[in-house]
Motif scaffolding. Structure first.
Motif, PDB file in Angstrom:
ATOM      1  N   ASN A  53      50.048  21.124 -36.144  1.00 11.34           N
ATOM      2  CA  ASN A  53      49.106  22.042 -35.497  1.00 11.34           C
ATOM      3  C   ASN A  53      49.831  23.182 -34.799  1.00 11.34           C
ATOM      4  OD1 ASN A  53      46.649  20.766 -36.201  1.00 11.34           O
ATOM      5  ND2 ASN A  53      47.237  19.106 -34.824  1.00 11.34           N
ATOM      6  N   THR A 121      43.313  14.474 -39.704  1.00 10.55           N
ATOM      7  CA  THR A 121      43.978  14.445 -38.399  1.00 10.55           C
ATOM      8  C   THR A 121      42.947  14.734 -37.317  1.00 10.55           C
ATOM      9  OG1 THR A 121      44.556  16.766 -38.613  1.00 10.55           O
ATOM     10  CG2 THR A 121      46.205  15.177 -39.293  1.00 10.55           C
ATOM     11  N   ARG A 123      42.529  15.266 -32.953  1.00  9.68           N
ATOM     12  CA  ARG A 123      43.175  15.495 -31.656  1.00  9.68           C
ATOM     13  C   ARG A 123      42.323  14.796 -30.610  1.00  9.68           C
ATOM     14  NH1 ARG A 123      42.912  19.062 -27.380  1.00  9.68           N
ATOM     15  NH2 ARG A 123      44.918  19.523 -26.424  1.00  9.68           N
ATOM     16  N   TYR A 138      47.682  13.432 -31.172  1.00 10.28           N
ATOM     17  CA  TYR A 138      47.138  13.607 -32.505  1.00 10.28           C
ATOM     18  C   TYR A 138      47.217  12.268 -33.227  1.00 10.28           C
ATOM     19  CZ  TYR A 138      47.451  18.582 -31.684  1.00 10.28           C
ATOM     20  OH  TYR A 138      47.297  19.837 -31.176  1.00 10.28           O
TER      21      TYR A 138
END
Length: 143
Positions: A53, A121, A123, A138
């Protein structure tokens, strides 16, 4: 029957399917290894795009890895073909086998690449699970 391998044909075949130029040049094991490496690299690149990210690095690193491998495969197949002197044709040096490999690649490659899309993914936005997960962490999940 002896036939000299043409470097430009090996390059075009490797552009179509990674490793096919090596198959044309008589390096079947190397061709299979490079094809497998290409599929693995493409899958890892797709995963990294979603996992890292840090824009723009999440795009630059995977794209450069895939392009670098592609350039290596094409240039290496052209070098292998240009170095071959008198090449004795093998059972797999048939135009329709190359076509079959290309068609198979067109059907198999999307299936292999779709496996990378089964992962997402996330967060962690809040401290709701602070005992196990920290805010801002994450996680990588199988969907």
């Amino acid at each position: 029957m002896d036939a000299k391998r043409r470097w430009w044909i090996a390059g075009v075949l490797s552009l179509a399917v990674p490793g096919l130029g090596h198959l044309y040049s008589g390096r079947a094991i190397a061709g299979l290894a490079l094809y497998t490496l290409g599929v693995v690299t493409a899958n890892v690149a797709l995963l990294l795009i979603g996992f890292i990210n840090m824009f723009p690095w999440n795009l630059i690193i995977p794209v450069m890895a895939v392009l670098g491998l592609g350039v290596f495969v094409v240039v290496n197949s052209m070098m292998v073909a240009s170095r071959s002197q008198d090449y004795t044709l093998r059972k797999y040096n048939l135009w329709y086998l190359y076509l079959l490999v290309f068609i198979g690649h067109m059907f198999i490659s999307p299936i292999l690449l779709l496996t990378a899309n089964n992962y997402v993914t996330y967060r962690i936005p809040s401290q709701a699970m602070e005992d196990t997960l920290m805010a801002g962490d994450y996680v990588f999940a199988d969907t």
